[in-house]
Design a protein around this motif. Structure first.
Motif, PDB file in Angstrom:
ATOM      1  N   ASN A 288     -36.111 -11.884   1.987  1.00 15.05           N
ATOM      2  CA  ASN A 288     -35.665 -12.360   3.304  1.00 15.05           C
ATOM      3  C   ASN A 288     -36.820 -12.977   4.107  1.00 15.05           C
ATOM      4  O   ASN A 288     -36.942 -12.771   5.315  1.00 15.05           O
ATOM      5  CB  ASN A 288     -35.024 -11.203   4.084  1.00 15.05           C
ATOM      6  CG  ASN A 288     -34.032 -11.689   5.138  1.00 15.05           C
ATOM      7  OD1 ASN A 288     -33.420 -12.749   4.991  1.00 15.05           O
ATOM      8  ND2 ASN A 288     -33.899 -10.932   6.224  1.00 15.05           N
ATOM      9  N   TYR A 330     -31.179 -15.756   4.942  1.00 17.60           N
ATOM     10  CA  TYR A 330     -30.798 -16.688   3.868  1.00 17.60           C
ATOM     11  C   TYR A 330     -29.473 -16.242   3.290  1.00 17.60           C
ATOM     12  O   TYR A 330     -29.168 -15.049   3.254  1.00 17.60           O
ATOM     13  CB  TYR A 330     -31.864 -16.689   2.754  1.00 17.60           C
ATOM     14  CG  TYR A 330     -33.210 -17.169   3.238  1.00 17.60           C
ATOM     15  CD1 TYR A 330     -33.424 -18.516   3.507  1.00 17.60           C
ATOM     16  CD2 TYR A 330     -34.259 -16.273   3.455  1.00 17.60           C
ATOM     17  CE1 TYR A 330     -34.663 -18.961   3.983  1.00 17.60           C
ATOM     18  CE2 TYR A 330     -35.498 -16.708   3.927  1.00 17.60           C
ATOM     19  CZ  TYR A 330     -35.680 -18.050   4.191  1.00 17.60           C
ATOM     20  OH  TYR A 330     -36.892 -18.491   4.668  1.00 17.60           O
ATOM     21  N   ARG A 331     -28.690 -17.210   2.807  1.00 19.51           N
ATOM     22  CA  ARG A 331     -27.437 -16.854   2.165  1.00 19.51           C
ATOM     23  C   ARG A 331     -27.712 -16.418   0.732  1.00 19.51           C
ATOM     24  O   ARG A 331     -28.782 -16.704   0.188  1.00 19.51           O
ATOM     25  CB  ARG A 331     -26.450 -18.019   2.230  1.00 19.51           C
ATOM     26  CG  ARG A 331     -26.826 -19.225   1.405  1.00 19.51           C
ATOM     27  CD  ARG A 331     -25.691 -20.238   1.418  1.00 19.51           C
ATOM     28  NE  ARG A 331     -26.009 -21.451   0.704  1.00 19.51           N
ATOM     29  CZ  ARG A 331     -25.839 -21.620  -0.605  1.00 19.51           C
ATOM     30  NH1 ARG A 331     -25.363 -20.633  -1.350  1.00 19.51           N
ATOM     31  NH2 ARG A 331     -26.142 -22.768  -1.175  1.00 19.51           N
ATOM     32  N   LYS A 354     -30.965 -21.416   4.490  1.00 18.88           N
ATOM     33  CA  LYS A 354     -30.946 -20.673   5.770  1.00 18.88           C
ATOM     34  C   LYS A 354     -29.523 -20.527   6.301  1.00 18.88           C
ATOM     35  O   LYS A 354     -28.738 -21.467   6.242  1.00 18.88           O
ATOM     36  CB  LYS A 354     -31.813 -21.393   6.802  1.00 18.88           C
ATOM     37  CG  LYS A 354     -33.262 -21.118   6.612  1.00 18.88           C
ATOM     38  CD  LYS A 354     -33.963 -21.019   7.965  1.00 18.88           C
ATOM     39  CE  LYS A 354     -35.327 -20.365   7.819  1.00 18.88           C
ATOM     40  NZ  LYS A 354     -36.423 -21.255   8.159  1.00 18.88           N
ATOM     41  N   ILE A 355     -29.226 -19.347   6.845  1.00 22.35           N
ATOM     42  CA  ILE A 355     -27.888 -19.115   7.406  1.00 22.35           C
ATOM     43  C   ILE A 355     -27.818 -19.787   8.778  1.00 22.35           C
ATOM     44  O   ILE A 355     -28.741 -19.707   9.555  1.00 22.35           O
ATOM     45  CB  ILE A 355     -27.605 -17.597   7.530  1.00 22.35           C
ATOM     46  CG1 ILE A 355     -27.448 -17.013   6.122  1.00 22.35           C
ATOM     47  CG2 ILE A 355     -26.377 -17.318   8.374  1.00 22.35           C
ATOM     48  CD1 ILE A 355     -27.240 -15.525   6.074  1.00 22.35           C
TER      49      ILE A 355
END
Ligand SMILES: C=C1C[C@]23C[C@@]1(O)CC[C@H]2[C@@]12CCC[C@@](C)(C(=O)O1)[C@H]2[C@@H]3C(=O)O
Ligand SMILES: O=C(O)CCC(=O)C(=O)O
Ligand SMILES: [Fe+2]
Length: 355
Positions: A288, A330-331, A354-355
């Protein structure tokens, strides 16, 4: 069954981006390989005209046998993305053999190496770096990628004498895999994640077994031939590695540099008996963002042919990795999907996650 080669099938490269220059027949740097000087020299730390004294900046050292190893690995990955690994337990004579066999392979005539050229949608064999299409100039480099057994290619290169090469490379991969697993567990423990919490699973696997048995890796033999003008050529351009991390052996010639914010390019010279371990993109996502993938490059040399051997360690390519955090930035992504994004967008692949 290794599926890493499948990840590359959908992203075929043009032959001009796979076929390396025949470096043996070259006595000046052709325009195709001549980089604008600023690309190489605008950085703080270049060849012998360094502003920084090489001895004054060195990367962290991690002693695998030290009681505080978890803490030093965590610190090194968080602040540097690279460390020198000592007391790793890999026999020195095996590493020497790997280097010897690497030099033996690249010393073959170009026509022979071309027999084992990586195919456009292939992952293994002889060829230029995969990142070649992203740069305006070619790199001063030739590589040979091994995933699993190199038997098919070795037989083509040495029809009567391939077994020893295969034994050495397979033994090395086996020992590297065990070492890489130890390193991974230490990295994760340092961010409070236990071995049981490893959360990726191969979609083809029915068991929920952890990574110990499930991983995929590639062994990359790198050759950086002597270069008539190292000030305008680059061995490997600025890049990050895609997998979780890379365990690197360098022959006794410097060339590797890492980029550190606030400082610039720092040379990481070879030190006998040690490996250099660097973080990759999948670890960046999996941690992450706690362990960012480190930018690095390789400079070339006028008088010495340099070799390096990278062991790229990752989860199975059909598995999905999700950041180990309650608040992921992050997804989740399958390894295969990430490699396709990297092949299309190179450095932007991580930000796309990136979310
Ligand atoms: C698993 C792999 C990582 C790598 C592509 C490969 O299939 C084997 C070669 C590796 C290498 C070595 C040189 C630099 C690099 C960017 C490249 O072009 O090939 C890396 C790839 C990577 O980390 O993406
Ligand atoms: O040759 C080196 O020191 C580094 C090689 C490298 O960056 C790679 O194989 O990805
Ligand atoms: Fe690299």
């Amino acid at each position: 069954m290794a599926t890493l080669p499948e990840a590359y099938k959908e992203i075929p490269l043009a032959l001009k981006h796979i076929i390396p220059l025949d470096f043996k027949s070259i006595d000046s740097v052709p325009d195709s390989h001549a980089w604008p000087k600023t690309n190489i020299n605008n950085d703080i730390h270049v060849q012998s005209e360094n502003i920084f004294d090489e001895k004054s900046i060195s990367i962290p050292v991690v002693d695998l046998m030290a009681p505080n190893v978890e803490e030093t690995i965590g610190g090194a990955c968080q602040t540097w993305g690279v460390f020198r690994l000592i007391n790793h337990g890999i026999p020195a004579n095996l590493v020497e053999e790997v280097e010897f066999q690497t030099a033996r392979l690249f010393a073959l005539p170009s026509e022979l190496k071309m027999k084992v050229l990586r195919s456009p949608g292939g992952a293994t064999g002889y060829g230029a770096p995969r990142i070649t299409p992203f740069f305006p100039k070619f790199m001063w480099h030739e590589g040979f990628t091994i995933i699993g057994s190199p038997l098919g290619h070795a037989r083509e290169l040495w029809p009567h004498d391939y077994q020893h090469f295969c034994d050495v490379m397979e033994n090395y991969q086996k020992q590297m895999k065990a070492l890489a697993y130890k390193i991974l567990i230490l990295m994760l423990k340092s961010i409070g994640v236990s071995e049981e919490e490893l959360n990726w699973k191969s979609s083809s696997s029915s068991s929920s077994s952890s990574m110990a048995a499930e991983s995929e890796s590639a062994l990359q033999l790198n050759s950086f031939p002597t270069c008539p003008d190292p000030t305008i050529a680059i061995g490997l351009a600025d890049h990050t590695d895609s997998m979780l991390f890379t365990i690197l052996h360098q022959s006794p010639t410097k060339g590797l540099q890492i980029f550190k914010d606030g400082i610039g390019w720092i040379t990481v010279p070879p030190v006998a008996g040690s490996f250099v371990v660097n973080t990759g993109d999948l670890l960046h996502i999996y941690s992450n963002g706690k362990f960012p993938s480190v930018r690095h490059r390789v400079l070339v040399n006028k008088d010495r042919h340099r070799y390096s051997v990278g062991f790229f360690y990752g989860p199975p390519s059909n598995s999905r990795i999700a950041p180990l955090d309650k608040c992921p930035i992050y997804r989740s992504v399958t390894v295969k999907e990430f490699l396709s994004l990297k092949a299309k967008y190179l450095t932007d692949a991580i930000s796309l996650m990136k979310i």
